[in-house]
Design a protein around this motif. Structure first.
Motif, PDB file in Angstrom:
ATOM      1  N   THR A 186     101.777  61.824 -36.816  1.00 32.73           N
ATOM      2  CA  THR A 186     103.206  61.511 -36.908  1.00 32.73           C
ATOM      3  C   THR A 186     103.636  60.522 -35.841  1.00 32.73           C
ATOM      4  O   THR A 186     104.822  60.260 -35.696  1.00 32.73           O
ATOM      5  CB  THR A 186     104.034  62.802 -36.775  1.00 32.73           C
ATOM      6  OG1 THR A 186     103.738  63.416 -35.516  1.00 32.73           O
ATOM      7  CG2 THR A 186     103.717  63.770 -37.890  1.00 32.73           C
ATOM      8  N   SER A 187     102.691  59.973 -35.076  1.00 38.39           N
ATOM      9  CA  SER A 187     103.018  59.082 -33.951  1.00 38.39           C
ATOM     10  C   SER A 187     103.045  57.618 -34.350  1.00 38.39           C
ATOM     11  O   SER A 187     103.105  56.749 -33.479  1.00 38.39           O
ATOM     12  CB  SER A 187     102.023  59.295 -32.810  1.00 38.39           C
ATOM     13  OG  SER A 187     100.709  59.052 -33.237  1.00 38.39           O
ATOM     14  N   GLY A 188     102.970  57.319 -35.636  1.00 36.12           N
ATOM     15  CA  GLY A 188     103.071  55.943 -36.088  1.00 36.12           C
ATOM     16  C   GLY A 188     101.786  55.150 -35.929  1.00 36.12           C
ATOM     17  O   GLY A 188     100.723  55.691 -35.625  1.00 36.12           O
ATOM     18  N   LEU A 189     101.913  53.839 -36.120  1.00 36.11           N
ATOM     19  CA  LEU A 189     100.736  52.980 -36.121  1.00 36.11           C
ATOM     20  C   LEU A 189     100.076  52.913 -34.749  1.00 36.11           C
ATOM     21  O   LEU A 189      98.850  52.827 -34.651  1.00 36.11           O
ATOM     22  CB  LEU A 189     101.133  51.574 -36.580  1.00 36.11           C
ATOM     23  CG  LEU A 189      99.986  50.588 -36.837  1.00 36.11           C
ATOM     24  CD1 LEU A 189      99.061  51.119 -37.921  1.00 36.11           C
ATOM     25  CD2 LEU A 189     100.535  49.219 -37.219  1.00 36.11           C
ATOM     26  N   VAL A 190     100.850  52.962 -33.668  1.00 33.95           N
ATOM     27  CA  VAL A 190     100.282  52.897 -32.316  1.00 33.95           C
ATOM     28  C   VAL A 190      99.408  54.112 -32.053  1.00 33.95           C
ATOM     29  O   VAL A 190      98.272  53.995 -31.582  1.00 33.95           O
ATOM     30  CB  VAL A 190     101.400  52.799 -31.262  1.00 33.95           C
ATOM     31  CG1 VAL A 190     100.816  52.857 -29.857  1.00 33.95           C
ATOM     32  CG2 VAL A 190     102.199  51.519 -31.445  1.00 33.95           C
ATOM     33  N   GLY A 191      99.909  55.297 -32.348  1.00 36.55           N
ATOM     34  CA  GLY A 191      99.122  56.508 -32.156  1.00 36.55           C
ATOM     35  C   GLY A 191      97.917  56.564 -33.072  1.00 36.55           C
ATOM     36  O   GLY A 191      96.813  56.945 -32.654  1.00 36.55           O
ATOM     37  N   PHE A 192      98.108  56.150 -34.319  1.00 31.63           N
ATOM     38  CA  PHE A 192      97.000  56.153 -35.279  1.00 31.63           C
ATOM     39  C   PHE A 192      95.870  55.241 -34.823  1.00 31.63           C
ATOM     40  O   PHE A 192      94.691  55.624 -34.852  1.00 31.63           O
ATOM     41  CB  PHE A 192      97.508  55.707 -36.654  1.00 31.63           C
ATOM     42  CG  PHE A 192      96.421  55.303 -37.606  1.00 31.63           C
ATOM     43  CD1 PHE A 192      95.636  56.263 -38.226  1.00 31.63           C
ATOM     44  CD2 PHE A 192      96.170  53.966 -37.876  1.00 31.63           C
ATOM     45  CE1 PHE A 192      94.618  55.902 -39.102  1.00 31.63           C
ATOM     46  CE2 PHE A 192      95.164  53.587 -38.740  1.00 31.63           C
ATOM     47  CZ  PHE A 192      94.389  54.559 -39.350  1.00 31.63           C
ATOM     48  N   SER A 193      96.200  54.024 -34.381  1.00 27.09           N
ATOM     49  CA  SER A 193      95.161  53.088 -33.951  1.00 27.09           C
ATOM     50  C   SER A 193      94.436  53.595 -32.707  1.00 27.09           C
ATOM     51  O   SER A 193      93.215  53.433 -32.580  1.00 27.09           O
ATOM     52  CB  SER A 193      95.778  51.710 -33.681  1.00 27.09           C
ATOM     53  OG  SER A 193      96.791  51.796 -32.690  1.00 27.09           O
ATOM     54  N   GLY A 194      95.165  54.229 -31.793  1.00 30.18           N
ATOM     55  CA  GLY A 194      94.526  54.750 -30.588  1.00 30.18           C
ATOM     56  C   GLY A 194      93.564  55.880 -30.881  1.00 30.18           C
ATOM     57  O   GLY A 194      92.418  55.869 -30.426  1.00 30.18           O
ATOM     58  N   PHE A 195      94.017  56.860 -31.655  1.00 32.37           N
ATOM     59  CA  PHE A 195      93.163  58.008 -31.966  1.00 32.37           C
ATOM     60  C   PHE A 195      91.981  57.606 -32.861  1.00 32.37           C
ATOM     61  O   PHE A 195      90.870  58.126 -32.695  1.00 32.37           O
ATOM     62  CB  PHE A 195      93.978  59.101 -32.656  1.00 32.37           C
ATOM     63  CG  PHE A 195      94.953  59.796 -31.744  1.00 32.37           C
ATOM     64  CD1 PHE A 195      94.532  60.335 -30.542  1.00 32.37           C
ATOM     65  CD2 PHE A 195      96.296  59.898 -32.083  1.00 32.37           C
ATOM     66  CE1 PHE A 195      95.428  60.978 -29.688  1.00 32.37           C
ATOM     67  CE2 PHE A 195      97.195  60.537 -31.237  1.00 32.37           C
ATOM     68  CZ  PHE A 195      96.764  61.076 -30.042  1.00 32.37           C
ATOM     69  N   THR A 196      92.209  56.670 -33.787  1.00 29.20           N
ATOM     70  CA  THR A 196      91.122  56.234 -34.673  1.00 29.20           C
ATOM     71  C   THR A 196      90.066  55.454 -33.897  1.00 29.20           C
ATOM     72  O   THR A 196      88.864  55.652 -34.094  1.00 29.20           O
ATOM     73  CB  THR A 196      91.680  55.378 -35.817  1.00 29.20           C
ATOM     74  OG1 THR A 196      92.661  56.122 -36.536  1.00 29.20           O
ATOM     75  CG2 THR A 196      90.569  54.973 -36.773  1.00 29.20           C
ATOM     76  N   THR A 197      90.510  54.556 -33.018  1.00 29.35           N
ATOM     77  CA  THR A 197      89.555  53.796 -32.203  1.00 29.35           C
ATOM     78  C   THR A 197      88.715  54.728 -31.339  1.00 29.35           C
ATOM     79  O   THR A 197      87.497  54.550 -31.209  1.00 29.35           O
ATOM     80  CB  THR A 197      90.303  52.789 -31.308  1.00 29.35           C
ATOM     81  OG1 THR A 197      91.112  51.944 -32.123  1.00 29.35           O
ATOM     82  CG2 THR A 197      89.318  51.932 -30.527  1.00 29.35           C
ATOM     83  N   LEU A 198      89.358  55.715 -30.750  1.00 27.03           N
ATOM     84  CA  LEU A 198      88.632  56.703 -29.950  1.00 27.03           C
ATOM     85  C   LEU A 198      87.580  57.418 -30.784  1.00 27.03           C
ATOM     86  O   LEU A 198      86.429  57.564 -30.352  1.00 27.03           O
ATOM     87  CB  LEU A 198      89.623  57.716 -29.366  1.00 27.03           C
ATOM     88  CG  LEU A 198      89.031  58.972 -28.718  1.00 27.03           C
ATOM     89  CD1 LEU A 198      88.113  58.613 -27.561  1.00 27.03           C
ATOM     90  CD2 LEU A 198      90.145  59.906 -28.254  1.00 27.03           C
ATOM     91  N   ALA A 199      87.945  57.873 -31.971  1.00 26.98           N
ATOM     92  CA  ALA A 199      87.004  58.616 -32.815  1.00 26.98           C
ATOM     93  C   ALA A 199      85.825  57.745 -33.250  1.00 26.98           C
ATOM     94  O   ALA A 199      84.672  58.197 -33.266  1.00 26.98           O
ATOM     95  CB  ALA A 199      87.734  59.172 -34.030  1.00 26.98           C
ATOM     96  N   VAL A 200      86.106  56.487 -33.606  1.00 33.47           N
ATOM     97  CA  VAL A 200      85.036  55.582 -34.043  1.00 33.47           C
ATOM     98  C   VAL A 200      84.077  55.293 -32.885  1.00 33.47           C
ATOM     99  O   VAL A 200      82.847  55.326 -33.054  1.00 33.47           O
ATOM    100  CB  VAL A 200      85.635  54.279 -34.605  1.00 33.47           C
ATOM    101  CG1 VAL A 200      84.544  53.237 -34.840  1.00 33.47           C
ATOM    102  CG2 VAL A 200      86.384  54.560 -35.912  1.00 33.47           C
ATOM    103  N   LEU A 201      84.619  54.995 -31.708  1.00 32.38           N
ATOM    104  CA  LEU A 201      83.755  54.744 -30.540  1.00 32.38           C
ATOM    105  C   LEU A 201      82.982  55.993 -30.145  1.00 32.38           C
ATOM    106  O   LEU A 201      81.821  55.907 -29.722  1.00 32.38           O
ATOM    107  CB  LEU A 201      84.602  54.252 -29.371  1.00 32.38           C
ATOM    108  CG  LEU A 201      85.203  52.860 -29.488  1.00 32.38           C
ATOM    109  CD1 LEU A 201      86.090  52.565 -28.298  1.00 32.38           C
ATOM    110  CD2 LEU A 201      84.113  51.810 -29.608  1.00 32.38           C
ATOM    111  N   TRP A 202      83.610  57.135 -30.276  1.00 36.04           N
ATOM    112  CA  TRP A 202      82.960  58.405 -29.934  1.00 36.04           C
ATOM    113  C   TRP A 202      81.725  58.632 -30.796  1.00 36.04           C
ATOM    114  O   TRP A 202      80.644  58.967 -30.288  1.00 36.04           O
ATOM    115  CB  TRP A 202      83.970  59.538 -30.113  1.00 36.04           C
ATOM    116  CG  TRP A 202      83.574  60.848 -29.522  1.00 36.04           C
ATOM    117  CD1 TRP A 202      82.798  61.061 -28.420  1.00 36.04           C
ATOM    118  CD2 TRP A 202      83.941  62.140 -30.006  1.00 36.04           C
ATOM    119  NE1 TRP A 202      82.661  62.408 -28.174  1.00 36.04           N
ATOM    120  CE2 TRP A 202      83.362  63.090 -29.134  1.00 36.04           C
ATOM    121  CE3 TRP A 202      84.719  62.585 -31.074  1.00 36.04           C
ATOM    122  CZ2 TRP A 202      83.516  64.463 -29.329  1.00 36.04           C
ATOM    123  CZ3 TRP A 202      84.888  63.949 -31.253  1.00 36.04           C
ATOM    124  CH2 TRP A 202      84.288  64.875 -30.392  1.00 36.04           C
ATOM    125  N   ALA A 203      81.877  58.440 -32.101  1.00 37.80           N
ATOM    126  CA  ALA A 203      80.739  58.626 -33.005  1.00 37.80           C
ATOM    127  C   ALA A 203      79.703  57.517 -32.837  1.00 37.80           C
ATOM    128  O   ALA A 203      78.487  57.775 -32.852  1.00 37.80           O
ATOM    129  CB  ALA A 203      81.230  58.679 -34.454  1.00 37.80           C
TER     130      ALA A 203
END
Length: 295
Positions: free
Chosen positions: A186-203
Motif C-alpha cells: 500500500t506504499s505506492g510505487l516508491v515502496g514497491f520498487s524498494g521492496f522488489t529490488t531488495l527481494a530480487v537482489l536477495w535471491a
C-alpha cells in the motif's frame, strides 16, 4: 642498496617481500630504507594498534552482536504466530473496525500513489494476504539466524555446508514471497520498487554464491564468500528496515511517507557497508598475493 646474493640484478632479495613475522622484519628490507620514491609499491603500511585489535577482536565482537540481534528479532517475531490481526491490535492499537477497513484496502495490487488510511497503511497488505506473510516470514527469520552463525563457522566443514544449504533454500523460497507481497503493498510505487529490488537482489546474490562454489569448486570459494557476504547484508535488512522505520518517525508523522522511505533506506546502507568491507579485504589480499608471488 645491496643486491641479491643469487641475482645481483635484483634489489633487496626475498626478505623485503615477506610479510611481517615470515622470517624477516620490515626494518631489514630495502623498502624500509629506500626513499619514498623507490619504496616497493606492494609494501603494506604500518598497522596501528587500533587496527590490529579490530582485526583480531572487533570482527568477532561484531559477529556475536549481529547473532544476538538476529536471535532477539526472531524471538520478537514469534508474536506473528498469533496472526497479523493480533499484531495490528497489540502494536498499532487498531480496533476491529480499523483492522476490517485496512484488510479491505490491502486487498488489491500496488498503485502509483500510497493508499489506505494512515493507521493501517503499514499492515494493510499483510492483513489482506496472511498466507504470503507466513510463507515469507519464517524462512526469512531462519536465514537471518543461520546466516550470521554460518559466517562464524570454519569454512568448508560439513556443518558449514549443511547450514549453508538450508540458508540458501530459505532465501530462495522467501524472496519470491516477498515479491508477491510487494505487488500488494500500500506504499505506492516508491515502496514497491524498494521492496522488489531488495527481494530480487536477495535471491540473485544467493544464487550466484551457490553457483560459484558448485560450478568452480575450490577455485570459486573466494567468489562464493563475496556473494554470500553481500547476501547476508541484504538478509540483515530485516533488522535495519525496522530500525530506520523507527528513525523515519522523527522526520515525518505520516506513516505512508516513512513506510515508503525505509523501503529503500532499510537495505541500501547494509549493501554499501558490505561492499566497503569486501573492497578492503580484496586490497589486503592483493598485497599479500603480490608479495608471495614476487618472493
Amino acid at each position: 642498496m645491496l643486491g641479491d646474493a643469487t641475482n645481483p640484478g635484483r634489489v633487496g632479495g626475498d626478505a623485503d617481500l615477506l610479510p611481517r613475522g615470515a622470517g624477516a622484519s620490515w626494518s631489514d628490507s630495502s623498502a624500509a630504507t629506500a626513499p619514498a620514491s623507490e619504496a616497493s609499491p606492494w609494501a603494506r603500511p604500518e598497522v596501528t594498534r587500533a587496527k590490529r585489535l579490530w582485526r583480531e577482536h572487533g570482527l568477532r565482537v561484531l559477529q556475536w552482536a549481529l547473532c544476538a540481534t538476529a536471535f532477539v528479532l526472531a524471538a520478537r517475531s514469534m508474536k506473528y504466530g498469533n496472526g497479523v490481526p493480533f499484531v495490528a491490535a497489540r502494536d498499532w492499537g487498531m480496533s476491529k473496525e480499523d483492522i476490517a477497513e485496512a484488510r479491505a484496502c490491502g486487498n488489491g495490487f500496488v498503485t502509483l500513489a500510497p493508499r489506505c488510511e494512515e493507521v493501517g497503511a503499514p499492515v494493510a497488505s499483510w492483513l489482506a494476504n496472511p498466507a504470503l506473510v507466513h510463507l515469507h516470514g519464517p524462512p526469512a527469520l531462519i536465514s537471518l539466524v543461520l546466516g550470521v552463525h554460518n559466517l562464524m563457522l570454519k569454512r568448508g566443514t560439513p556443518r558449514h555446508i549443511i547450514l549453508g544449504r538450508i540458508y540458501a533454500v530459505c532465501v530462495l523460497f522467501s524472496a519470491p514471497m516477498a515479491i508477491l507481497l510487494a505487488l500488494r503493498t500500500t506504499s505506492g510505487l516508491v515502496g514497491f520498487s524498494g521492496f522488489t529490488t531488495l527481494a530480487v537482489l536477495w535471491a540473485s546474490t544467493a544464487w550466484l554464491g551457490v553457483r560459484a562454489v558448485r560450478v568452480h569448486g575450490k577455485e570459486g570459494v573466494a567468489e562464493h564468500r563475496r556473494w554470500m557476504v553481500r547476501n547476508y547484508a541484504l538478509t540483515f535488512s530485516a533488522v535495519t528496515i525496522r530500525f530506520f522505520g523507527w528513525l523515519c518517525t522523527f522526520v515525518s508523522d505520516s506513516l505512508l511517507v516513512t513506510y515508503s522511505i525505509h523501503a529503500w533506506l532499510g537495505w541500501v546502507p547494509c549493501l554499501l557497508i558490505a561492499e566497503a568491507y569486501l573492497r578492503d579485504a580484496q586490497r589486503i589480499e592483493r598485497v599479500i598475493t603480490c608479495a608471495a608471488s614476487c618472493s
